[in-house]
Motif scaffolding. Sequence first.
Motif, short mmCIF file in Angstrom:
data_model
loop_
_atom_site.label_atom_id
_atom_site.label_comp_id
_atom_site.label_asym_id
_atom_site.label_seq_id
_atom_site.Cartn_x
_atom_site.Cartn_y
_atom_site.Cartn_z
N ILE A 123 42.70 39.25 42.23
CA ILE A 123 43.53 39.86 43.29
C ILE A 123 44.95 40.01 42.78
N ASP A 124 45.64 40.99 43.32
CA ASP A 124 47.05 41.19 43.03
C ASP A 124 47.63 42.01 44.18
N PRO A 125 48.87 41.76 44.58
CA PRO A 125 49.45 42.55 45.66
C PRO A 125 49.85 43.96 45.23
N ASN A 126 49.85 44.23 43.93
CA ASN A 126 50.28 45.52 43.40
C ASN A 126 49.07 46.43 43.19
N PRO A 127 48.94 47.51 43.95
CA PRO A 127 47.79 48.41 43.79
C PRO A 127 47.67 48.99 42.38
N GLU A 128 48.80 49.26 41.72
CA GLU A 128 48.75 49.80 40.36
C GLU A 128 48.14 48.80 39.39
N ALA A 129 48.43 47.51 39.59
CA ALA A 129 47.83 46.48 38.75
C ALA A 129 46.32 46.43 38.96
N ILE A 130 45.88 46.56 40.20
CA ILE A 130 44.44 46.54 40.47
C ILE A 130 43.76 47.76 39.86
N ASP A 131 44.39 48.91 39.91
CA ASP A 131 43.84 50.09 39.24
C ASP A 131 43.69 49.83 37.74
N ALA A 132 44.69 49.18 37.15
CA ALA A 132 44.66 48.91 35.71
C ALA A 132 43.56 47.92 35.34
N VAL A 133 43.43 46.85 36.11
CA VAL A 133 42.41 45.85 35.77
C VAL A 133 41.00 46.39 36.04
N ARG A 134 40.86 47.26 37.03
CA ARG A 134 39.56 47.90 37.25
C ARG A 134 39.19 48.80 36.07
N GLY A 135 40.20 49.48 35.53
CA GLY A 135 39.96 50.30 34.34
C GLY A 135 39.55 49.47 33.15
N LEU A 136 40.21 48.32 32.97
CA LEU A 136 39.85 47.41 31.89
C LEU A 136 38.44 46.88 32.07
N ALA A 137 38.11 46.48 33.29
CA ALA A 137 36.76 45.97 33.56
C ALA A 137 35.69 47.04 33.33
N ALA A 138 36.01 48.28 33.66
CA ALA A 138 35.05 49.37 33.43
C ALA A 138 34.73 49.54 31.96
N GLN A 139 35.70 49.25 31.10
CA GLN A 139 35.49 49.34 29.66
C GLN A 139 34.73 48.14 29.11
N LEU A 140 35.12 46.94 29.55
CA LEU A 140 34.60 45.71 28.95
C LEU A 140 33.34 45.19 29.63
N ALA A 141 33.17 45.47 30.92
CA ALA A 141 32.01 44.99 31.67
C ALA A 141 31.59 46.08 32.65
N PRO A 142 31.09 47.21 32.13
CA PRO A 142 30.79 48.36 33.00
C PRO A 142 29.78 48.08 34.09
N GLN A 143 29.00 47.03 33.94
CA GLN A 143 28.01 46.68 34.97
C GLN A 143 28.64 45.98 36.17
N ALA A 144 29.89 45.52 36.04
CA ALA A 144 30.53 44.77 37.10
C ALA A 144 31.06 45.71 38.18
N PRO A 145 30.81 45.41 39.46
CA PRO A 145 31.32 46.25 40.55
C PRO A 145 32.85 46.28 40.56
N ALA A 146 33.41 47.44 40.81
CA ALA A 146 34.87 47.60 40.82
C ALA A 146 35.51 46.79 41.94
N ASP A 147 34.77 46.55 43.04
CA ASP A 147 35.38 45.86 44.17
C ASP A 147 35.55 44.36 43.96
N ARG A 148 35.25 43.89 42.76
CA ARG A 148 35.57 42.50 42.44
C ARG A 148 37.08 42.30 42.25
N PHE A 149 37.80 43.41 42.15
CA PHE A 149 39.26 43.35 42.02
C PHE A 149 39.86 44.01 43.25
N LYS A 150 40.71 43.24 43.96
CA LYS A 150 41.19 43.67 45.27
C LYS A 150 42.70 43.53 45.37
#
Length: 203
Positions: free
Chosen positions: A55-82
């Motif tokens: 979690i992070d209060p900054n929406p831009e940070a969450i967009d960034a970490v979702r992008g990182l997760a999509a690269q490193l763990a593409p099977q992980a649901p994006a909504d794990r980061f909020k």
Amino acid sequence: MDNRLQYQFGNIDIYLFDQLLKGTYAGCHKVLDVGCGGGRNVFYLLQNEFEVHGIDPNPEAIDAVRGLAAQLAPQAPADRFKVAYAEDLPYPDASFDLVISSAVLHFAKGHDHFDAMLRSMWRVLKRGGFFFARLASSMGIEPLIEHLGHGRYLLPDGSERYLVDQDMLLQYTLELGAYLHEPIKTTNVQNLRCMTTWCMQKL
């Protein structure tokens, strides 16, 4: 130059890296990074079969970490980061084996805010789980800081932070029913600021 460590661990906090090397979190599966930013502390975890949430209060940070997760763990649901706040975590009690709080707690607005953030993180940690925190402290620079009220101080580096000391951390450790699996450690950065590592296990 050999960049294998960089590819494996990214820009992880060195003291979190130390716990991984020691195998402290080998039995942990479900991890929450509170104040995850762009994901610097979950780079390794995403690649190594941990179920990582953040979690992070900054929406831009969450967009960034979702992008990182999509690269490193593409099977992980994006909504794990909020987008959420540390003091109001959107998870049931006892959800995680490991809670990471790196450079978050010292942004507390005062004593009540610090307490709310800490207890929120503790609430979602399972019994037997681990809590890793890095936060600014007054330890070692007491004569150099100016108290601004409500536990916040002006540091020699010009920043304003909520600062803890050893007595405060030991008192919280006792109140929370926790065990210090590592001694409290503090790094003094040329008398400009001090950062403390607080590692607990929930009993």
